[in-house]
Design an enzyme around this catalytic site. Structure first.
Site, short mmCIF file in Angstrom:
data_model
loop_
_atom_site.label_atom_id
_atom_site.label_comp_id
_atom_site.label_asym_id
_atom_site.label_seq_id
_atom_site.Cartn_x
_atom_site.Cartn_y
_atom_site.Cartn_z
N ARG A 1 -3.46 -26.17 6.12
CA ARG A 1 -2.13 -25.98 5.54
C ARG A 1 -1.06 -26.28 6.59
NH1 ARG A 1 2.50 -23.51 6.64
NH2 ARG A 1 1.36 -21.68 7.36
N ASP A 2 -1.00 -25.48 7.62
CA ASP A 2 0.08 -25.62 8.61
C ASP A 2 -0.04 -26.97 9.35
OD1 ASP A 2 2.32 -24.81 9.96
OD2 ASP A 2 1.46 -22.98 10.77
N HIS B 1 0.55 -14.86 13.73
CA HIS B 1 0.49 -16.32 13.56
C HIS B 1 1.36 -16.95 14.65
CE1 HIS B 1 0.81 -20.01 10.81
NE2 HIS B 1 1.76 -20.23 11.68
N HIS C 1 2.47 -20.07 17.41
CA HIS C 1 2.47 -21.49 17.77
C HIS C 1 2.53 -21.57 19.29
CE1 HIS C 1 2.96 -23.68 13.86
NE2 HIS C 1 3.12 -22.43 13.48
N CYS D 1 6.02 -26.85 11.60
CA CYS D 1 6.77 -26.78 10.34
C CYS D 1 7.73 -27.96 10.25
CB CYS D 1 7.54 -25.47 10.29
SG CYS D 1 8.59 -25.33 8.83
N ASN E 1 0.03 -25.02 16.21
CA ASN E 1 -0.42 -23.63 16.19
C ASN E 1 -1.28 -23.39 17.43
OD1 ASN E 1 -0.30 -24.56 13.21
ND2 ASN E 1 -0.35 -22.34 13.07
#
Ligand code: COA
Ligand code: ZN
Length: 312
Positions: free
Chosen positions: A15-16, A207, A209, A240, A249
């Protein structure tokens, strides 16, 4: 707080990571990569988003991806959902958990989902109704939880208030997202303590990065606060598209390596995970930030005769 002896590693690369790629990754390649991650034993995978395909065309194939991934190993599959329409699509696909998201700061929330934080929160009531109907648990992510690229510092109370609303809405957990790598160990400790005190009962996930190189250091700060859940992307993919300066990430293999070396169990097969990381490098045709996939584990030994001896 005692450090946990077991940690849940949540893979968010599909996803990310995939959302941040310029080129659309073919659906078949996504499925194959996710299946490799399943095979590596990751207990939870955020496999895609049910967002507007115009906003994030890279993930327009979420339902198709989900219909073909390996569900035989008990992996828990979640996806990001911004509104009731996304929740309905996710429920129809049959995923295991919905994850709503907003940003703690209004300006990033507007960039990301075109509405204020309050409007997002109100919209989540509808999401909860769809999820309840489908019998799906919902958790909530908070982006820019450690700082916003447009506003700077984000007060801890602002993050706490969103978490409180999540809890009141009936969500099972909250994930604090360090969207642009602004977290530091003191901020991590502060936010974890605040949530423990003010919103007990809401499971916390972190979460990070690695934008400023503090990713795993922040995980250490989280472990010291007793946090048992961390999100990461294989090969260190990620970023993002709606935040200036966002990069990868923390890397799943590097995280798993560190945890195992600390005697913390994850249930993940590091070698297979490195295989998945090398596979995504091949698909994208470029080198990615993950380090353990390149160096191997610390006890990897080299034949001496393959290494040149210094002379002179
Ligand atoms: N899935 C599919 N389509 C969706 C959708 C969803 N979850 N939500 C909205 N749409 C469609 C609407 O049907 C509408 O289509 P139409 O013009 O053909 O009728 C269009 O998108 C606009 O809908 P609207 O409700 O006005 O949304 P918006 O333009 O204000 O955009 C979001 C809001 C939230 C849908 C959009 O900004 C978005 O998807 N953002 C996701 C960003 C993201 O994933 N960021 C990375 C995560 S950190
Ligand atoms: Zn992220």
């Amino acid at each position: 707080m005692p450090r946990p002896s077991e940690v849940t590693v949540i893979e968010v690369g599909p996803r990310d990571g995939f959302q941040a790629e310029r080129e659309f990754i073919p659906t078949a390649a996504k499925i194959q990569l996710i299946n490799q991650l399943v095979e590596a034993g990751l207990p939870e995978i955020e496999f895609s988003s049910f967002v507007s395909p115009r906003a994030v065309p890279q993930l327009a194939d979420a339902a198709e991806v989900f219909s073909s991934i390996d569900r035989s190993k008990g992996t828990r599959f979640s996806a990001l959902v911004p509104n009731a329409k996304g929740a309905a699509r996710a429920a129809e696909a049959g995923i295991d958990e919905i994850r709503v998201f907003l940003s703690a700061s209004d300006s990033h929330n507007r960039k990301n989902v075109n509405r204020s934080v309050e409007e997002s929160l109100q919209g989540f009531e509808e999401v909860m109704a769809v999820a309840r109907e489908a019998g799906l648990p919902v958790s909530g992510a908070i982006a820019t939880a450690f700082g916003c690229p447009f506003e700077g510092d984000v007060p801890v109370g602002q993050v706490g208030n969103v978490a409180k609303r999540y809890s009141e809405l009936g969500m099972v957990g909250v994930s604090l997202g360090d969207t642009t790598g602004m977290a530091t160990p003191p901020l991590v400790a502060e936010r974890c303590r605040y949530l423990r005190e003010h919103v007990p009962g809401l499971e916390v996930t972190l979460h990070f990065h690695n934008t400023r190189g503090l990713g795993l250091v922040n995980v250490m700060a989280g472990l010291d606060e007793g946090v048992e859940r961390y999100e990461a992307s294989f090969a260190g993919l990620g970023g993002c598209p709606f935040a200036a300066g966002a990069t990868g990430n923390i890397c799943t293999e590097d995280l798993v390596y560190m945890l195992h070396e600390m005697g913390i169990e994850t249930g993940v097969d590091l070698e297979k995970l490195c295989g998945a990381a090398r596979a995504i490098e091949k698909v994208l045709g470029r080198s990615l930030p993950g380090q353990v996939m390149k160096a191997g584990p610390r006890l990897k030994l080299y034949p001496m005769d393959e290494v040149q001896t210094a002379v002179g």
